[in-house]
Scaffold this motif. Structure first.
Motif, PDB file in Angstrom:
ATOM      1  N   ALA A 261       0.823  -1.207   0.000  1.00 10.73           N
ATOM      2  CA  ALA A 261       0.000   0.000   0.000  1.00 10.73           C
ATOM      3  C   ALA A 261       0.859   1.261   0.000  1.00 10.73           C
ATOM      4  O   ALA A 261       0.600   2.210  -0.749  1.00 10.73           O
ATOM      5  CB  ALA A 261      -0.932  -0.003   1.215  1.00 10.73           C
ATOM      6  N   VAL A 262       1.890   1.284   0.831  1.00  5.01           N
ATOM      7  CA  VAL A 262       2.786   2.444   0.897  1.00  5.01           C
ATOM      8  C   VAL A 262       3.569   2.594  -0.402  1.00  5.01           C
ATOM      9  O   VAL A 262       3.688   3.695  -0.952  1.00  5.01           O
ATOM     10  CB  VAL A 262       3.740   2.319   2.103  1.00  5.01           C
ATOM     11  CG1 VAL A 262       4.839   3.380   2.047  1.00  5.01           C
ATOM     12  CG2 VAL A 262       2.954   2.422   3.408  1.00  5.01           C
TER      13      VAL A 262
ATOM     14  N   ARG B  42      19.544  10.992  11.019  1.00  6.70           N
ATOM     15  CA  ARG B  42      18.750  12.203  11.236  1.00  6.70           C
ATOM     16  C   ARG B  42      19.461  13.456  10.712  1.00  6.70           C
ATOM     17  O   ARG B  42      18.820  14.403  10.268  1.00  6.70           O
ATOM     18  CB  ARG B  42      18.432  12.350  12.722  1.00  6.70           C
ATOM     19  CG  ARG B  42      17.426  11.312  13.208  1.00  6.70           C
ATOM     20  CD  ARG B  42      17.297  11.324  14.713  1.00  6.70           C
ATOM     21  NE  ARG B  42      16.753  12.576  15.205  1.00  6.70           N
ATOM     22  CZ  ARG B  42      16.633  12.877  16.496  1.00  6.70           C
ATOM     23  NH1 ARG B  42      17.037  12.015  17.408  1.00  6.70           N
ATOM     24  NH2 ARG B  42      16.121  14.036  16.867  1.00  6.70           N
ATOM     25  N   GLN B  43      20.784  13.459  10.765  1.00  2.81           N
ATOM     26  CA  GLN B  43      21.537  14.601  10.247  1.00  2.81           C
ATOM     27  C   GLN B  43      21.536  14.621   8.724  1.00  2.81           C
ATOM     28  O   GLN B  43      21.591  15.684   8.097  1.00  2.81           O
ATOM     29  CB  GLN B  43      22.972  14.560  10.760  1.00  2.81           C
ATOM     30  CG  GLN B  43      23.105  14.882  12.244  1.00  2.81           C
ATOM     31  CD  GLN B  43      24.496  14.578  12.777  1.00  2.81           C
ATOM     32  OE1 GLN B  43      25.424  14.294  12.010  1.00  2.81           O
ATOM     33  NE2 GLN B  43      24.654  14.631  14.095  1.00  2.81           N
ATOM     34  N   THR B  44      21.476  13.439   8.121  1.00  2.00           N
ATOM     35  CA  THR B  44      21.616  13.314   6.673  1.00  2.00           C
ATOM     36  C   THR B  44      20.287  13.351   5.940  1.00  2.00           C
ATOM     37  O   THR B  44      20.195  13.870   4.817  1.00  2.00           O
ATOM     38  CB  THR B  44      22.337  11.993   6.328  1.00  2.00           C
ATOM     39  OG1 THR B  44      23.538  11.894   7.107  1.00  2.00           O
ATOM     40  CG2 THR B  44      22.682  11.913   4.854  1.00  2.00           C
ATOM     41  N   LEU B  45      19.240  12.808   6.581  1.00  2.00           N
ATOM     42  CA  LEU B  45      17.964  12.599   5.901  1.00  2.00           C
ATOM     43  C   LEU B  45      16.811  13.139   6.739  1.00  2.00           C
ATOM     44  O   LEU B  45      16.938  13.315   7.958  1.00  2.00           O
ATOM     45  CB  LEU B  45      17.732  11.096   5.672  1.00  2.00           C
ATOM     46  CG  LEU B  45      18.820  10.333   4.921  1.00  2.00           C
ATOM     47  CD1 LEU B  45      18.590   8.834   5.059  1.00  2.00           C
ATOM     48  CD2 LEU B  45      18.857  10.753   3.460  1.00  2.00           C
ATOM     49  N   TYR B  46      15.674  13.368   6.077  1.00  2.00           N
ATOM     50  CA  TYR B  46      14.439  13.680   6.790  1.00  2.00           C
ATOM     51  C   TYR B  46      13.614  12.404   6.787  1.00  2.00           C
ATOM     52  O   TYR B  46      13.048  12.020   5.760  1.00  2.00           O
ATOM     53  CB  TYR B  46      13.674  14.824   6.122  1.00  2.00           C
ATOM     54  CG  TYR B  46      12.592  15.382   7.009  1.00  2.00           C
ATOM     55  CD1 TYR B  46      12.809  16.543   7.741  1.00  2.00           C
ATOM     56  CD2 TYR B  46      11.376  14.735   7.146  1.00  2.00           C
ATOM     57  CE1 TYR B  46      11.826  17.057   8.584  1.00  2.00           C
ATOM     58  CE2 TYR B  46      10.389  15.230   7.991  1.00  2.00           C
ATOM     59  CZ  TYR B  46      10.628  16.392   8.698  1.00  2.00           C
ATOM     60  OH  TYR B  46       9.662  16.884   9.546  1.00  2.00           O
ATOM     61  N   LEU B  47      13.568  11.733   7.943  1.00  2.00           N
ATOM     62  CA  LEU B  47      12.878  10.450   8.043  1.00  2.00           C
ATOM     63  C   LEU B  47      11.418  10.644   8.419  1.00  2.00           C
ATOM     64  O   LEU B  47      11.081  11.429   9.310  1.00  2.00           O
ATOM     65  CB  LEU B  47      13.551   9.560   9.088  1.00  2.00           C
ATOM     66  CG  LEU B  47      14.974   9.079   8.781  1.00  2.00           C
ATOM     67  CD1 LEU B  47      15.496   8.237   9.932  1.00  2.00           C
ATOM     68  CD2 LEU B  47      15.010   8.281   7.487  1.00  2.00           C
ATOM     69  N   ASN B  48      10.555   9.918   7.749  1.00  2.00           N
ATOM     70  CA  ASN B  48       9.134   9.906   8.056  1.00  2.00           C
ATOM     71  C   ASN B  48       8.664   8.461   7.986  1.00  2.00           C
ATOM     72  O   ASN B  48       9.356   7.602   7.437  1.00  2.00           O
ATOM     73  CB  ASN B  48       8.356  10.776   7.069  1.00  2.00           C
ATOM     74  CG  ASN B  48       6.958  11.130   7.554  1.00  2.00           C
ATOM     75  OD1 ASN B  48       6.498  10.631   8.575  1.00  2.00           O
ATOM     76  ND2 ASN B  48       6.283  11.996   6.814  1.00  2.00           N
ATOM     77  N   SER B  49       7.498   8.182   8.555  1.00  2.00           N
ATOM     78  CA  SER B  49       6.970   6.820   8.532  1.00  2.00           C
ATOM     79  C   SER B  49       5.563   6.811   7.980  1.00  2.00           C
ATOM     80  O   SER B  49       4.784   7.732   8.231  1.00  2.00           O
ATOM     81  CB  SER B  49       6.951   6.220   9.937  1.00  2.00           C
ATOM     82  OG  SER B  49       6.317   4.950   9.926  1.00  2.00           O
ATOM     83  N   ALA B  50       5.235   5.782   7.226  1.00  2.00           N
ATOM     84  CA  ALA B  50       3.865   5.619   6.732  1.00  2.00           C
ATOM     85  C   ALA B  50       3.197   4.424   7.385  1.00  2.00           C
ATOM     86  O   ALA B  50       2.183   3.936   6.901  1.00  2.00           O
ATOM     87  CB  ALA B  50       3.868   5.469   5.213  1.00  2.00           C
TER      88      ALA B  50
END
Length: 433
Positions: free
Chosen positions: A142-143, A205-213
Protein backbone atom coordinates in the motif's frame (compact mmCIF):
# COMPACT_ATOMS: atom_id res chain seq x y z
CA UNK A 1 -5.36 20.84 14.49
CA UNK A 2 -3.15 20.37 17.53
CA UNK A 3 -1.75 17.03 18.59
CA UNK A 4 0.25 16.07 21.65
CA UNK A 5 2.83 13.40 22.31
CA UNK A 6 1.22 10.85 24.62
CA UNK A 7 4.62 10.19 26.22
CA UNK A 8 5.39 13.86 26.74
CA UNK A 9 2.24 15.97 26.77
CA UNK A 10 4.17 19.24 26.65
CA UNK A 11 5.22 18.44 23.07
CA UNK A 12 2.42 19.74 20.86
CA UNK A 13 2.52 19.97 17.07
CA UNK A 14 0.29 20.89 14.15
CA UNK A 15 -1.25 18.29 11.87
CA UNK A 16 1.29 19.15 9.16
CA UNK A 17 4.17 18.64 11.57
CA UNK A 18 2.78 15.33 12.80
CA UNK A 19 2.26 14.20 9.21
CA UNK A 20 5.89 15.01 8.37
CA UNK A 21 7.43 13.90 11.64
CA UNK A 22 5.53 10.68 12.31
CA UNK A 23 6.69 10.22 15.91
CA UNK A 24 7.33 12.60 18.78
CA UNK A 25 10.11 12.64 21.35
CA UNK A 26 10.99 9.28 22.90
CA UNK A 27 9.10 7.65 20.00
CA UNK A 28 5.81 8.91 21.42
CA UNK A 29 2.64 8.75 19.34
CA UNK A 30 0.71 11.89 18.49
CA UNK A 31 -2.90 12.16 19.61
CA UNK A 32 -5.50 14.91 18.98
CA UNK A 33 -5.84 17.56 21.66
CA UNK A 34 -9.51 18.02 20.72
CA UNK A 35 -11.71 15.07 19.79
CA UNK A 36 -14.66 15.99 17.53
CA UNK A 37 -18.12 15.21 18.89
CA UNK A 38 -21.14 14.99 16.58
CA UNK A 39 -24.71 15.11 17.81
CA UNK A 40 -27.18 12.38 16.85
CA UNK A 41 -28.68 14.77 14.30
CA UNK A 42 -25.24 15.47 12.80
CA UNK A 43 -24.43 11.74 12.67
CA UNK A 44 -27.66 11.01 10.83
CA UNK A 45 -26.94 13.85 8.40
CA UNK A 46 -23.41 12.57 7.80
CA UNK A 47 -24.71 9.07 7.10
CA UNK A 48 -26.93 10.50 4.35
CA UNK A 49 -23.90 11.94 2.51
CA UNK A 50 -21.89 10.05 -0.08
CA UNK A 51 -18.57 8.50 0.96
CA UNK A 52 -16.33 11.22 -0.52
CA UNK A 53 -18.22 14.24 0.83
CA UNK A 54 -18.70 12.65 4.25
CA UNK A 55 -15.04 11.67 4.54
CA UNK A 56 -13.88 15.16 3.57
CA UNK A 57 -16.20 16.69 6.18
CA UNK A 58 -14.97 14.36 8.96
CA UNK A 59 -11.32 14.98 8.09
CA UNK A 60 -11.90 18.74 7.93
CA UNK A 61 -13.38 18.60 11.42
CA UNK A 62 -10.19 16.99 12.71
CA UNK A 63 -7.67 18.99 10.68
CA UNK A 64 -9.28 22.41 10.95
CA UNK A 65 -7.88 25.34 8.98
CA UNK A 66 -4.42 23.92 8.21
CA UNK A 67 -5.72 22.58 4.91
CA UNK A 68 -8.64 24.19 3.12
CA UNK A 69 -11.84 22.20 2.73
CA UNK A 70 -11.30 22.14 -1.02
CA UNK A 71 -7.78 20.77 -0.55
CA UNK A 72 -9.05 18.03 1.75
CA UNK A 73 -11.88 17.20 -0.66
CA UNK A 74 -9.35 16.94 -3.50
CA UNK A 75 -7.15 14.61 -1.42
CA UNK A 76 -10.11 12.39 -0.57
CA UNK A 77 -11.31 12.20 -4.18
CA UNK A 78 -7.86 11.12 -5.36
CA UNK A 79 -7.28 8.69 -2.50
CA UNK A 80 -10.66 7.00 -2.04
CA UNK A 81 -11.40 6.22 -5.68
CA UNK A 82 -12.61 2.66 -5.08
CA UNK A 83 -15.72 1.04 -3.61
CA UNK A 84 -16.41 -0.01 0.01
CA UNK A 85 -19.27 -2.54 -0.20
CA UNK A 86 -21.00 -4.05 2.83
CA UNK A 87 -21.83 -7.66 1.97
CA UNK A 88 -24.24 -9.70 4.11
CA UNK A 89 -23.26 -13.36 4.23
CA UNK A 90 -26.25 -14.31 6.42
CA UNK A 91 -29.04 -12.42 8.16
CA UNK A 92 -26.88 -11.55 11.18
CA UNK A 93 -23.37 -10.88 9.87
CA UNK A 94 -21.95 -8.70 7.09
CA UNK A 95 -18.41 -8.12 5.87
CA UNK A 96 -17.23 -4.60 5.10
CA UNK A 97 -14.94 -5.13 2.12
CA UNK A 98 -11.96 -2.80 2.44
CA UNK A 99 -9.84 -4.49 -0.23
CA UNK A 100 -10.92 -2.88 -3.49
CA UNK A 101 -8.01 -0.43 -3.68
CA UNK A 102 -4.89 -0.73 -5.87
CA UNK A 103 -3.12 -3.27 -3.62
CA UNK A 104 -6.23 -5.19 -2.50
CA UNK A 105 -5.85 -4.26 1.17
CA UNK A 106 -7.47 -1.89 3.68
CA UNK A 107 -4.03 -0.27 4.01
CA UNK A 108 -4.73 1.51 0.71
CA UNK A 109 -7.03 3.98 2.48
CA UNK A 110 -4.42 5.38 4.83
CA UNK A 111 -1.46 5.19 2.48
CA UNK A 112 -3.21 6.83 -0.46
CA UNK A 113 -4.60 9.66 1.67
CA UNK A 114 -1.27 10.27 3.39
CA UNK A 115 0.50 10.51 0.04
CA UNK A 116 -2.10 12.96 -1.26
CA UNK A 117 -1.87 15.12 1.86
CA UNK A 118 1.92 15.26 1.74
CA UNK A 119 1.52 16.86 -1.69
CA UNK A 120 -0.68 19.56 -0.15
CA UNK A 121 1.32 20.31 2.98
CA UNK A 122 3.66 23.27 2.58
CA UNK A 123 7.11 22.02 3.54
CA UNK A 124 10.59 22.95 2.41
CA UNK A 125 13.25 20.47 3.38
CA UNK A 126 16.99 20.84 2.96
CA UNK A 127 17.48 17.08 3.17
CA UNK A 128 16.03 14.16 1.17
CA UNK A 129 12.75 12.84 2.60
CA UNK A 130 12.66 9.11 3.27
CA UNK A 131 9.44 7.24 4.01
CA UNK A 132 10.79 4.41 6.19
CA UNK A 133 8.29 1.68 7.01
CA UNK A 134 8.13 -1.86 8.36
CA UNK A 135 5.49 -4.24 7.06
CA UNK A 136 4.09 -7.59 8.13
CA UNK A 137 2.47 -8.04 4.73
CA UNK A 138 0.00 -5.50 3.37
CA UNK A 139 1.37 -2.13 4.51
CA UNK A 140 4.41 -2.46 2.26
CA UNK A 141 2.42 -2.76 -0.95
CA UNK A 142 0.00 0.00 0.00
CA UNK A 143 2.79 2.44 0.90
CA UNK A 144 4.91 1.56 -2.12
CA UNK A 145 2.09 2.11 -4.60
CA UNK A 146 0.83 5.27 -2.88
CA UNK A 147 4.25 6.98 -2.97
CA UNK A 148 5.59 5.39 -6.18
CA UNK A 149 7.40 7.91 -8.40
CA UNK A 150 6.60 10.92 -6.20
CA UNK A 151 9.50 13.26 -6.88
CA UNK A 152 12.10 14.12 -4.24
CA UNK A 153 11.03 11.27 -2.01
CA UNK A 154 12.54 7.84 -1.24
CA UNK A 155 10.45 4.92 0.02
CA UNK A 156 12.29 2.22 2.01
CA UNK A 157 10.30 -0.77 3.27
CA UNK A 158 11.51 -3.50 5.62
CA UNK A 159 9.77 -6.87 5.74
CA UNK A 160 10.43 -10.27 7.40
CA UNK A 161 12.09 -12.67 4.95
CA UNK A 162 10.00 -15.75 4.21
CA UNK A 163 7.11 -14.62 6.40
CA UNK A 164 4.82 -12.90 3.88
CA UNK A 165 2.95 -14.45 0.97
CA UNK A 166 4.48 -14.58 -2.50
CA UNK A 167 1.87 -12.22 -3.91
CA UNK A 168 2.34 -9.78 -1.04
CA UNK A 169 6.07 -9.70 -1.79
CA UNK A 170 5.59 -9.35 -5.54
CA UNK A 171 3.20 -6.42 -5.09
CA UNK A 172 5.79 -4.09 -3.60
CA UNK A 173 9.23 -5.63 -4.20
CA UNK A 174 9.06 -5.36 -7.99
CA UNK A 175 8.50 -1.63 -8.46
CA UNK A 176 11.99 -0.10 -8.35
CA UNK A 177 12.25 3.63 -9.10
CA UNK A 178 12.03 5.50 -5.77
CA UNK A 179 10.88 2.37 -3.89
CA UNK A 180 13.54 0.21 -2.20
CA UNK A 181 12.65 -2.93 -0.27
CA UNK A 182 14.74 -4.71 2.35
CA UNK A 183 14.28 -8.32 3.35
CA UNK A 184 15.23 -8.79 7.02
CA UNK A 185 16.32 -12.06 8.61
CA UNK A 186 13.76 -11.87 11.42
CA UNK A 187 10.09 -11.34 12.21
CA UNK A 188 7.96 -8.19 11.90
CA UNK A 189 8.84 -7.04 15.41
CA UNK A 190 12.53 -7.16 14.43
CA UNK A 191 11.75 -5.00 11.36
CA UNK A 192 9.76 -2.57 13.47
CA UNK A 193 12.60 -2.39 16.01
CA UNK A 194 15.10 -1.55 13.24
CA UNK A 195 12.83 1.24 11.97
CA UNK A 196 12.56 2.69 15.49
CA UNK A 197 16.36 2.59 15.83
CA UNK A 198 16.70 4.42 12.52
CA UNK A 199 14.50 7.26 13.73
CA UNK A 200 16.76 7.67 16.77
CA UNK A 201 20.06 7.41 14.90
CA UNK A 202 21.97 10.72 14.83
CA UNK A 203 23.79 9.97 11.56
CA UNK A 204 20.56 9.26 9.66
CA UNK A 205 18.75 12.20 11.24
CA UNK A 206 21.54 14.60 10.25
CA UNK A 207 21.62 13.31 6.67
CA UNK A 208 17.96 12.60 5.90
CA UNK A 209 14.44 13.68 6.79
CA UNK A 210 12.88 10.45 8.04
CA UNK A 211 9.13 9.91 8.06
CA UNK A 212 6.97 6.82 8.53
CA UNK A 213 3.87 5.62 6.73
CA UNK A 214 3.07 2.93 9.27
CA UNK A 215 -0.22 3.27 11.12
CA UNK A 216 1.68 5.24 13.75
CA UNK A 217 1.39 8.23 11.37
CA UNK A 218 -1.67 10.32 12.18
CA UNK A 219 -2.39 10.85 8.46
CA UNK A 220 -3.02 7.15 7.96
CA UNK A 221 -5.03 6.80 11.13
CA UNK A 222 -7.49 9.60 10.35
CA UNK A 223 -8.17 8.10 6.93
CA UNK A 224 -9.35 4.87 8.50
CA UNK A 225 -12.04 6.57 10.57
CA UNK A 226 -13.90 7.30 7.35
CA UNK A 227 -14.76 3.75 6.32
CA UNK A 228 -16.42 2.99 9.65
CA UNK A 229 -18.92 5.73 8.84
CA UNK A 230 -19.33 4.29 5.35
CA UNK A 231 -20.11 0.84 6.72
CA UNK A 232 -22.71 2.26 9.09
CA UNK A 233 -24.31 4.29 6.29
CA UNK A 234 -25.12 1.07 4.42
CA UNK A 235 -27.14 -0.37 7.31
CA UNK A 236 -30.89 0.19 7.72
CA UNK A 237 -31.56 2.93 10.27
CA UNK A 238 -33.24 0.61 12.77
CA UNK A 239 -30.18 -1.69 12.90
CA UNK A 240 -27.51 0.92 13.60
CA UNK A 241 -27.66 0.90 17.40
CA UNK A 242 -27.26 -2.89 17.49
CA UNK A 243 -23.93 -2.96 15.68
CA UNK A 244 -20.94 -5.00 16.89
CA UNK A 245 -17.75 -4.72 14.84
CA UNK A 246 -14.96 -7.32 14.89
CA UNK A 247 -11.60 -5.92 13.82
CA UNK A 248 -8.67 -8.10 12.67
CA UNK A 249 -5.87 -6.63 14.77
CA UNK A 250 -2.09 -6.66 14.40
CA UNK A 251 -0.60 -3.22 15.03
CA UNK A 252 -4.06 -2.03 16.23
CA UNK A 253 -4.33 1.05 14.03
CA UNK A 254 -7.57 -0.25 12.54
CA UNK A 255 -9.23 -0.68 15.93
CA UNK A 256 -7.90 2.72 17.07
CA UNK A 257 -9.64 4.35 14.10
CA UNK A 258 -12.88 2.53 14.88
CA UNK A 259 -12.79 3.70 18.49
CA UNK A 260 -12.16 7.27 17.33
CA UNK A 261 -15.22 6.98 15.05
CA UNK A 262 -17.22 5.78 18.04
CA UNK A 263 -15.83 8.68 20.10
CA UNK A 264 -17.13 11.10 17.43
CA UNK A 265 -20.63 9.75 18.00
CA UNK A 266 -20.91 6.83 15.58
CA UNK A 267 -23.34 4.50 17.42
CA UNK A 268 -21.26 1.31 17.51
CA UNK A 269 -22.48 -0.85 20.41
CA UNK A 270 -19.11 -2.53 20.94
CA UNK A 271 -15.91 -3.67 19.28
CA UNK A 272 -14.13 -7.02 19.31
CA UNK A 273 -10.33 -6.98 19.09
CA UNK A 274 -9.56 -10.09 17.05
CA UNK A 275 -6.02 -11.48 16.98
CA UNK A 276 -4.28 -14.67 16.00
CA UNK A 277 -2.12 -16.52 18.56
CA UNK A 278 0.09 -13.42 18.82
CA UNK A 279 -2.36 -12.47 21.54
CA UNK A 280 -0.65 -9.90 23.77
CA UNK A 281 -3.75 -7.69 23.89
CA UNK A 282 -6.37 -10.42 24.56
CA UNK A 283 -4.20 -11.79 27.37
CA UNK A 284 -3.79 -8.27 28.76
CA UNK A 285 -7.53 -7.61 28.67
CA UNK A 286 -8.14 -10.88 30.46
CA UNK A 287 -5.40 -10.72 33.11
CA UNK A 288 -4.33 -7.07 33.33
CA UNK A 289 -0.70 -8.03 32.66
CA UNK A 290 1.19 -6.82 29.58
CA UNK A 291 3.41 -9.78 28.68
CA UNK A 292 4.44 -9.94 25.00
CA UNK A 293 5.63 -13.34 23.86
CA UNK A 294 8.01 -13.97 20.93
CA UNK A 295 6.13 -13.48 17.66
CA UNK A 296 4.90 -16.66 15.99
CA UNK A 297 4.33 -16.97 12.23
CA UNK A 298 0.68 -17.71 11.34
CA UNK A 299 -1.64 -17.91 8.33
CA UNK A 300 -2.85 -14.37 9.13
CA UNK A 301 0.64 -12.94 8.78
CA UNK A 302 -0.28 -9.24 8.75
CA UNK A 303 -1.38 -9.78 12.36
CA UNK A 304 1.86 -11.43 13.46
CA UNK A 305 2.67 -8.63 15.89
CA UNK A 306 3.42 -9.10 19.58
CA UNK A 307 4.06 -5.46 20.51
CA UNK A 308 1.34 -3.43 18.74
CA UNK A 309 2.46 0.16 18.27
CA UNK A 310 -1.00 1.70 18.36
CA UNK A 311 -2.14 0.19 21.65
CA UNK A 312 -0.98 3.25 23.68
CA UNK A 313 -3.39 5.40 21.63
CA UNK A 314 -6.29 3.12 22.60
CA UNK A 315 -5.34 3.36 26.26
CA UNK A 316 -5.05 7.14 25.91
CA UNK A 317 -8.54 7.39 24.38
CA UNK A 318 -10.14 5.31 27.13
CA UNK A 319 -8.29 7.36 29.76
CA UNK A 320 -9.40 10.65 28.18
CA UNK A 321 -13.02 9.52 28.04
CA UNK A 322 -12.97 7.91 31.51
CA UNK A 323 -14.03 4.57 30.05
CA UNK A 324 -12.91 1.11 31.09
CA UNK A 325 -10.68 -0.75 28.68
CA UNK A 326 -12.64 -3.83 29.75
CA UNK A 327 -15.48 -2.63 27.48
CA UNK A 328 -13.58 -4.15 24.56
CA UNK A 329 -14.47 -7.60 23.39
CA UNK A 330 -11.47 -9.73 22.53
CA UNK A 331 -10.22 -13.13 21.53
CA UNK A 332 -7.60 -15.03 19.57
CA UNK A 333 -7.86 -17.72 16.90
CA UNK A 334 -5.24 -20.32 16.01
CA UNK A 335 -4.42 -21.50 12.50
CA UNK A 336 -6.45 -24.72 12.77
CA UNK A 337 -9.59 -22.78 13.62
CA UNK A 338 -8.76 -20.12 11.03
CA UNK A 339 -8.61 -22.80 8.34
CA UNK A 340 -11.91 -24.30 9.47
CA UNK A 341 -13.52 -20.83 9.51
CA UNK A 342 -12.46 -20.15 5.92
CA UNK A 343 -14.31 -23.35 5.05
CA UNK A 344 -17.35 -22.38 7.14
CA UNK A 345 -17.57 -18.99 5.40
CA UNK A 346 -17.20 -20.66 1.99
CA UNK A 347 -20.19 -22.86 2.90
CA UNK A 348 -22.18 -19.62 3.17
CA UNK A 349 -21.16 -18.76 -0.40
CA UNK A 350 -18.47 -16.20 0.48
CA UNK A 351 -14.75 -16.42 -0.25
CA UNK A 352 -12.65 -15.17 2.65
CA UNK A 353 -8.98 -15.05 3.68
CA UNK A 354 -7.31 -15.70 7.06
CA UNK A 355 -7.47 -12.21 8.62
CA UNK A 356 -11.16 -11.79 7.88
CA UNK A 357 -11.75 -15.35 9.06
CA UNK A 358 -10.18 -14.59 12.46
CA UNK A 359 -12.55 -11.64 12.94
CA UNK A 360 -15.56 -13.59 11.68
CA UNK A 361 -14.94 -16.50 14.05
CA UNK A 362 -14.85 -14.29 17.15
CA UNK A 363 -17.82 -12.25 15.95
CA UNK A 364 -19.85 -15.39 15.32
CA UNK A 365 -18.97 -16.79 18.75
CA UNK A 366 -19.63 -13.58 20.71
CA UNK A 367 -22.63 -12.03 18.93
CA UNK A 368 -25.83 -11.85 21.00
CA UNK A 369 -29.18 -12.75 19.50
CA UNK A 370 -30.41 -9.14 19.35
CA UNK A 371 -27.20 -7.78 17.77
CA UNK A 372 -25.98 -7.26 14.21
CA UNK A 373 -22.36 -8.09 13.40
CA UNK A 374 -19.91 -6.61 10.92
CA UNK A 375 -16.40 -7.87 10.49
CA UNK A 376 -13.82 -5.99 8.50
CA UNK A 377 -12.61 -7.68 5.33
CA UNK A 378 -9.06 -6.38 5.29
CA UNK A 379 -7.54 -8.23 2.32
CA UNK A 380 -8.69 -9.80 -0.93
CA UNK A 381 -8.52 -13.63 -0.83
CA UNK A 382 -6.37 -13.63 -3.95
CA UNK A 383 -3.51 -12.34 -1.80
CA UNK A 384 -3.61 -15.68 0.00
CA UNK A 385 -4.42 -17.78 -3.05
CA UNK A 386 -2.40 -20.89 -2.15
CA UNK A 387 -3.61 -20.99 1.45
CA UNK A 388 -7.28 -20.42 0.63
CA UNK A 389 -7.25 -23.00 -2.16
CA UNK A 390 -5.60 -25.50 0.17
CA UNK A 391 -8.25 -24.86 2.83
CA UNK A 392 -11.06 -25.36 0.34
CA UNK A 393 -9.57 -28.27 -1.55
CA UNK A 394 -11.06 -28.71 -5.00
CA UNK A 395 -14.07 -26.53 -4.26
CA UNK A 396 -12.58 -23.42 -5.86
CA UNK A 397 -9.64 -22.01 -7.78
CA UNK A 398 -8.89 -18.31 -7.35
CA UNK A 399 -7.99 -16.55 -10.59
CA UNK A 400 -5.46 -13.74 -10.42
CA UNK A 401 -6.43 -10.45 -12.08
CA UNK A 402 -4.42 -9.78 -15.26
CA UNK A 403 -2.42 -6.98 -13.63
CA UNK A 404 -1.31 -9.26 -10.80
CA UNK A 405 -0.52 -12.09 -13.18
CA UNK A 406 1.97 -9.84 -14.96
CA UNK A 407 3.47 -8.64 -11.68
CA UNK A 408 4.01 -12.23 -10.52
CA UNK A 409 6.43 -12.65 -13.43
CA UNK A 410 8.66 -9.76 -12.35
CA UNK A 411 11.88 -10.29 -10.38
CA UNK A 412 12.18 -9.42 -6.68
CA UNK A 413 14.40 -6.34 -6.31
CA UNK A 414 14.94 -6.51 -2.55
CA UNK A 415 18.15 -6.09 -0.62
CA UNK A 416 18.83 -8.65 2.13
CA UNK A 417 20.20 -7.83 5.58
CA UNK A 418 20.44 -9.43 9.01
CA UNK A 419 18.68 -7.78 11.94
CA UNK A 420 21.87 -5.77 12.58
CA UNK A 421 21.16 -2.02 12.71
CA UNK A 422 24.52 -0.95 11.32
CA UNK A 423 23.74 -2.96 8.17
CA UNK A 424 20.47 -1.07 7.81
CA UNK A 425 22.07 2.33 8.42
CA UNK A 426 24.76 1.73 5.80
CA UNK A 427 22.21 0.48 3.27
CA UNK A 428 19.88 3.47 3.78
CA UNK A 429 22.78 5.90 3.28
CA UNK A 430 23.80 4.04 0.11
CA UNK A 431 20.24 3.99 -1.31
CA UNK A 432 19.70 7.70 -0.72
CA UNK A 433 23.13 9.00 -1.78
Amino acid sequence: MKLYNIKEHSEQVTFSKALLQGLGKDQGLFFPVDLPKFSTFEINSLLEMNFIERSAYILSTYIGSELSKNSILSCVKNAFNFSVPLVFINDKIAILELFHGPTLSFKDFGSQLMAQMLKKVDYQLKKPMVILTATSGDTGAAVAHAFFEISNLHVIILYPRGKISVLQEKLFCTLGSNVSTISVDGDFDACQCLVKQAFLDSTLRQTLYLNSANSINIGRLLAQICYYFEGMSQLPYQMRNKLVIAVPSGNFGNLTAGLLAQSCGLPVKRFIAATNINDTVPRFLQSGYWEPHPTVATFSNAMDVSVPNNWPRIEELFLREKRSIKELGYGSVNDTLTEKTIQDIADLGYLSEPHTAVAYRLLYDQLDSDELGVCLGTAHPVKFKELVERCLGKQIQIVLPDLLTERMKLPILSYEISRCFSSLRNLILRITS
